[in-house]
Design a protein around this motif. Structure first.
Motif, PDB file in Angstrom:
ATOM      1  N   ASP A 169     -33.954   1.837  36.505  1.00  0.00           N
ATOM      2  CA  ASP A 169     -33.573   0.818  37.504  1.00  0.00           C
ATOM      3  C   ASP A 169     -32.070   0.588  37.504  1.00  0.00           C
ATOM      4  N   ALA A 170     -31.481   0.527  36.343  1.00  0.00           N
ATOM      5  CA  ALA A 170     -30.034   0.303  36.262  1.00  0.00           C
ATOM      6  C   ALA A 170     -29.271   1.463  36.886  1.00  0.00           C
ATOM      7  N   GLN A 203     -26.844   2.866  44.150  1.00  0.00           N
ATOM      8  CA  GLN A 203     -26.851   2.152  45.431  1.00  0.00           C
ATOM      9  C   GLN A 203     -25.525   1.396  45.644  1.00  0.00           C
ATOM     10  N   GLU A 204     -25.029   0.769  44.573  1.00  0.00           N
ATOM     11  CA  GLU A 204     -23.750   0.058  44.682  1.00  0.00           C
ATOM     12  C   GLU A 204     -22.616   1.031  44.987  1.00  0.00           C
ATOM     13  N   ARG A 233     -29.659   1.255  40.642  1.00  0.00           N
ATOM     14  CA  ARG A 233     -28.842   0.167  41.172  1.00  0.00           C
ATOM     15  C   ARG A 233     -27.356   0.550  41.226  1.00  0.00           C
ATOM     16  N   SER A 234     -26.918   1.246  40.207  1.00  0.00           N
ATOM     17  CA  SER A 234     -25.512   1.685  40.181  1.00  0.00           C
ATOM     18  C   SER A 234     -25.219   2.672  41.308  1.00  0.00           C
TER      19      SER A 234
END
Length: 534
Positions: A84-85, A91-92, A88-89
């Motif tokens: 997940d991390a 996507q950012e 998320r990275s």
């Protein structure tokens, strides 16, 4: 090959069928989902238009961190990070790349618009400059045609003082295309003579006013204030006059305007615009709330003040053929004189703006540079470009005396209130003349040969004399035999090295100075010292 959005080598390269541009697959998918068009060309784009590019799997070289045991331990720890991390990275990072790309496009568009605006501004400036040049040439040709074209015969019977909307019209022309003047009538001469007799009688009883600033006060003069009255793109104050009863200062500038300034409140009351060239002389006619301004545009304007503090141009006088260098008001406040580089001085009626007579000096080939009335009003002093000071009898308009000895044009003339002394300034300094014996009795050569003296002024009591050049100096008035001592030297704080004009305030309580910058400077006693003196 790099991605057209992120600028980096894509991990999953895809190509647009329409534009042929290369993208990172996840970046272009997100952009199409948000906008539905190509981020570069702006054309409509769907995922059906995207073709994946097959590439060989390349093994990346081992990074430097994997070359040591601590680095490998760090890599193992990172492997245990949650999916997940990592997601998320990514996507950012994708959002950051898309935002950065949009900002770059906006910057490019803004640069193009700015370039276009600058080009339009430059073109407009060129057009304005050309139009101004054409306007000035047309004005010059029109003025030349007006001077050369004689009026029709029917105009010879017209009223010389005809006015139209408060502006002077062309006057009757006599033989040789010279303007016909009404002349100075016997009633006017009687009025001047009566004024002279009354002022002469008062002068015999005149005493130094007790409110006059003492010498020790002038020795402590310092700059009290500085006021930017004129435009900075055309700096320079050429003339100063003071309405002593109201403590109002008028200044004329190179920026073609005159400014009316309330010294007490520090407020600009009015700016008089209308001249097309620098204003060379300003004078108050205090009782009637009138201001006169002479200009290098060959005209004199009469400004009438109103109760709200504004000034309207009442008359425009176009009687000279060259720059008007000086305007001086008669003691009756009903008449005034103008002096010009066309070698003529004119005597005017103030109320109507009519030139009653013009006096031409054939021997003065270069013209007049300064002029002033004697305090009694029957003597006029004029300075010429040829270093000569001429004294005129106002009643007969005859040249009764000439003072020679200066070097360069006579820049200023000031009569003392006692009626005996005349101070004149020129390139070589200041000369004092005894009007009773018609001779020079003292000279001040206070500056070097490259620094002209620009202005000279007696205070209203005749007790002090101010001189302006590369600085301002105040002298105590003596006599023909007694010394005239310099009691104070004020530096030129404008940084230009040229104080152009100087004028004493009421009772010599302050001194107004103009320089080649846009500021009017007031010198006097600081408030605490002034209150102690009073």
């Amino acid at each position: 090959m790099n991605c057209s959005i992120s600028g980096e080598v894509p991990e999953e390269p895809v190509v647009s069928k329409k534009s042929g541009l290369l993208f990172e697959k996840r970046l272009i998918e997100r952009h199409i989902a948000d906008y539905g068009k190509c981020p570069v060309t702006g054309d409509t784009l769907t995922m059906d238009d995207i073709v994946p590019v097959k590439t060989n799997k390349i093994v990346k070289p081992r990074s430097l961190t994997a070359a040591s045991i601590p680095g490998m331990l760090g890599m193992f720890q990172n492997c245990f990070a949650s999916d997940d991390a990592i997601l998320r990275s990514l996507q950012e990072w994708d959002a950051l790349m898309l935002s950065n790309f949009a900002l770059e496009q906006q910057l490019h568009t803004a640069r193009q618009e700015l370039s276009h605006a600058l080009y339009q501004h430059d073109a407009a400036c060129r057009v304005i400059a050309r139009l101004k040049k054409e306007r000035d040439e047309a004005r010059s040709l029109l003025a030349q045609a007006e001077r050369q074209a004689p009026l029709p015969a029917s105009a010879a019977t017209a009223n010389v003082s005809a006015l139209s909307n408060g502006k002077r019209e062309d006057e009757d022309m006599g033989p040789g295309s010279k303007r016909m003047r009404p002349g100075v009538s016997e009633s006017i001469i009687a009025e001047l003579t009566e004024c002279n007799a009354a002022l002469s009688q008062q002068r015999k009883k005149r005493q130094i006013p007790p409110t006059l600033a003492p010498i020790d006060a002038l020795e402590r003069y310092t700059q009290l204030s500085s006021h930017p009255l004129h435009k900075t793109n055309k700096p320079g104050i050429t003339s100063i006059d003071i309405n002593l009863s109201k403590d109002i200062v008028a200044t004329g500038g190179i920026d073609s305007s005159a400014v009316i300034f309330d010294r007490t409140s520090g407020v600009i009351l009015s700016t008089l615009s209308g001249h097309s060239k620098k204003v060379t002389s300003v004078k108050f006619v205090a009782p009637s709330n009138v201001i006169l301004s002479g200009s290098a545009d060959k005209t004199v304007r009469i400004w009438q003040g109103s109760e709200d503090g504004s000034y309207d141009c009442k008359h425009i006088l176009k009687d000279h053929n060259a720059e008007v260098q000086a305007v001086t008001v008669h003691a009756t406040n009903n008449y005034f004189v103008t002096a010009s580089l066309d070698s003529m001085w004119g005597f005017y009626d103030l109320s109507s703006g009519v030139c009653l007579t013009q006096v031409e000096d054939p021997s003065n080939s270069m013209g007049y540079t300064s002029a002033a009335f004697h305090p009694d009003g029957l003597i006029l002093g004029t300075g010429t470009t040829e270093s000569t000071v001429r004294i005129w009898d106002v009643k007969s308009r005859g040249n009764v005396a000439n003072f020679d000895g200066h070097t360069g044009a006579v820049t200023a003339i000031s009569f003392s209130e006692n009626g005996y002394f005349l101070a004149t300034s020129a390139h070589d300094g200041v000369k004092l003349w005894d009007l009773r014996k018609l001779k020079n009795f003292r000279s001040f050569e206070i500056y070097d040969q490259d620094t002209p003296t620009n202005s000279v002024d007696f205070d209203h009591s005749g007790s002090y004399l101010a001189i302006a050049g590369s600085d301002v100096r105040i002298y105590q008035v003596g006599s023909v035999k007694a010394e005239w001592n310099c009691i104070k030297t004020l530096p030129d704080l404008s940084g230009t090295g040229k104080a152009t004009c100087v004028k004493f305030g009421s009772d010599a309580k302050y001194l107004a100075v103009g320089s080649m910058d846009c500021n009017l400077r007031i010198f006097g006693l600081p408030e605490e010292d002034a209150s102690t003196e009073s």
